[in-house]
Design an enzyme around this catalytic site. Sequence first.
Site, PDB file in Angstrom:
ATOM      1  N   ARG A  92       0.848  -1.193   0.000  1.00 16.56           N
ATOM      2  CA  ARG A  92       0.000   0.000   0.000  1.00 16.56           C
ATOM      3  C   ARG A  92       0.885   1.245   0.000  1.00 16.56           C
ATOM      4  O   ARG A  92       1.716   1.427   0.889  1.00 16.56           O
ATOM      5  CB  ARG A  92      -0.911   0.007   1.233  1.00 16.56           C
ATOM      6  CG  ARG A  92      -1.816   1.228   1.280  1.00 16.56           C
ATOM      7  CD  ARG A  92      -2.585   1.361   2.572  1.00 16.56           C
ATOM      8  NE  ARG A  92      -3.222   2.670   2.626  1.00 16.56           N
ATOM      9  CZ  ARG A  92      -3.431   3.370   3.722  1.00 16.56           C
ATOM     10  NH1 ARG A  92      -3.069   2.889   4.897  1.00 16.56           N
ATOM     11  NH2 ARG A  92      -4.008   4.554   3.653  1.00 16.56           N
ATOM     12  N   HIS A 137      -3.057  11.006   1.115  1.00 18.78           N
ATOM     13  CA  HIS A 137      -2.451  10.732   2.414  1.00 18.78           C
ATOM     14  C   HIS A 137      -1.779  12.009   2.917  1.00 18.78           C
ATOM     15  O   HIS A 137      -0.567  12.049   3.132  1.00 18.78           O
ATOM     16  CB  HIS A 137      -1.455   9.568   2.321  1.00 18.78           C
ATOM     17  CG  HIS A 137      -1.158   8.915   3.632  1.00 18.78           C
ATOM     18  ND1 HIS A 137      -1.251   7.552   3.833  1.00 18.78           N
ATOM     19  CD2 HIS A 137      -0.775   9.429   4.817  1.00 18.78           C
ATOM     20  CE1 HIS A 137      -0.922   7.264   5.088  1.00 18.78           C
ATOM     21  NE2 HIS A 137      -0.616   8.394   5.702  1.00 18.78           N
ATOM     22  N   TYR A 323      -3.774   1.391  16.009  1.00 21.17           N
ATOM     23  CA  TYR A 323      -2.501   1.381  16.711  1.00 21.17           C
ATOM     24  C   TYR A 323      -2.645   1.177  18.213  1.00 21.17           C
ATOM     25  O   TYR A 323      -1.829   0.511  18.832  1.00 21.17           O
ATOM     26  CB  TYR A 323      -1.755   2.708  16.479  1.00 21.17           C
ATOM     27  CG  TYR A 323      -1.248   2.895  15.076  1.00 21.17           C
ATOM     28  CD1 TYR A 323       0.031   2.480  14.712  1.00 21.17           C
ATOM     29  CD2 TYR A 323      -2.040   3.480  14.101  1.00 21.17           C
ATOM     30  CE1 TYR A 323       0.511   2.646  13.421  1.00 21.17           C
ATOM     31  CE2 TYR A 323      -1.581   3.655  12.806  1.00 21.17           C
ATOM     32  CZ  TYR A 323      -0.306   3.235  12.469  1.00 21.17           C
ATOM     33  OH  TYR A 323       0.146   3.402  11.186  1.00 21.17           O
ATOM     34  N   GLU A 392      -3.406  -0.263   8.430  1.00 21.87           N
ATOM     35  CA  GLU A 392      -2.209   0.148   9.163  1.00 21.87           C
ATOM     36  C   GLU A 392      -2.269  -0.456  10.555  1.00 21.87           C
ATOM     37  O   GLU A 392      -3.317  -0.424  11.209  1.00 21.87           O
ATOM     38  CB  GLU A 392      -2.103   1.680   9.293  1.00 21.87           C
ATOM     39  CG  GLU A 392      -1.773   2.407   8.018  1.00 21.87           C
ATOM     40  CD  GLU A 392      -1.606   3.907   8.227  1.00 21.87           C
ATOM     41  OE1 GLU A 392      -1.235   4.312   9.359  1.00 21.87           O
ATOM     42  OE2 GLU A 392      -1.864   4.669   7.276  1.00 21.87           O
TER      43      GLU A 392
END
Length: 483
Positions: A92, A137, A323, A392
């Site tokens: 990605r 992004h 995360y 992610e």
Amino acid sequence: MYWLVVWTSLVTWCEAASKFPDGFQFGAATSAYQVEGAWNASDKSPSIWDVYVHENPSAIADHSNGDVACDSYHLWKKDIALARTLRLNFYRFSISWPRLLPEGFSNKVSIDGTRYYNNLINGLLSNGIEPVVTLYHWDLPQNLQDLGGWTNIKIVNWFEEYARVAFTLFGDRVKTWVTINEPMSFCNLVYETGLLAPGIASPGIGENLCAKNALLSHAKAYRLYEKKFRDKYKGQVGLTDQHVWYEPKTPGQERNAQLARDLSELYTFPIFSDIGGWPPNIEFIIAKNSRAQKYSSSRLPAFTEEEINLVKGSADFFGVNYYTSRLVEEACHHGQILVWPFSGSRELNLVFSSDPTWQPCYDWLVSYPPGIRRLMKSLTERYGNIEIKIFENGFGTSDTTLNDTMRVKYIKDHLEQILLSIREDGVNVTAYTAWSLIDNFEWRSGYKPRFGIVHVDYNDPKLKRTARASACYYADVIKKREV
């Protein structure tokens, strides 16, 4: 004999339980500004990050910038070689809007920018690696920011035309598109704090204008692909956002934890819920706060019925960046409220903390693997059997060591929770993405934190890449398809 059969069956079940299902995909990720460098190569124009770091070097922890970064613009073959060595199913990466469209608009398409992304896409495919491409992004062309950027409703059309160019140039080979990465970060956190590019603090106003425009931009790009490109190219399009799992600090804080979750689904509810529009709890609270602050209307701009229907259902998958987790409690007084890096504390009058038993990583990041399972289960219960792609998940540390045992543990523990989500919770999660493939420029933290499963030597003129223990571990997981 009976016990032998039982034992054999148990061993077989355990082996199956540790394996990922057929079709599950493993990848790694980066983004353009964080790795490409070549900030002014050819006809590329400045992005908001180019301008922000050059004008405000002290805003970055080590006063660094992404001018060179990992120089992936020139070293893309090395990055592909790393991806091949790891046996990644997909890589990605993001397209730099000002590299492809130097004027921000579709009137001029860069030949060199097109060549670079064609080389990267074709190189990945020739090595059996799927390119997963993110359109945005965080590196908005500065000239569009000068016109108001994401707070200007015109950006909806600007983004749609940018998407049209990308779909036209690369859609024959790119089958998975992420329109926008983490609007919660570049809208809510940016405008709430002013601590990231473009450095404008407009809490409660700019962040909400940005939020609506980001959702409409995503939806316009999705509908464009649906109408003009899907039959021809058979691809998927979705949005991905950062999700923090929130738990009550004490049993009496469950309602507040749910409010934090509702706010974290600001870009999820409008797309995946049956009714569309903003999460009702959040819409009510912001309207109430706005009245108390003597605004004539809510600071959260309403959707029209047409806009609700435009956004609703505008995704083929649900992209999740996870995360960390946080504990939630009501703020006792204003001084307790903590904004960075968790949005909504002011609006909801909440304060966030972490459990001391959770593993600290770098700065704001603490490791709580059960959070990813609880998050996906909650999302599935609310929105049904949607396809979830973890785009992610990663571990940052200031340690440059190659023997990164803590990162190995972080990846292993999160993959185990994802397996439990699949096997026990019935969650339709189909992909896992390690952030990041290589060390890179980590925004306001500069190069201090190392998130790469591959080390980058910034003191080496050739920016030597060296696999860490976590890269070897991850490669073994991919090869065996089991934790």
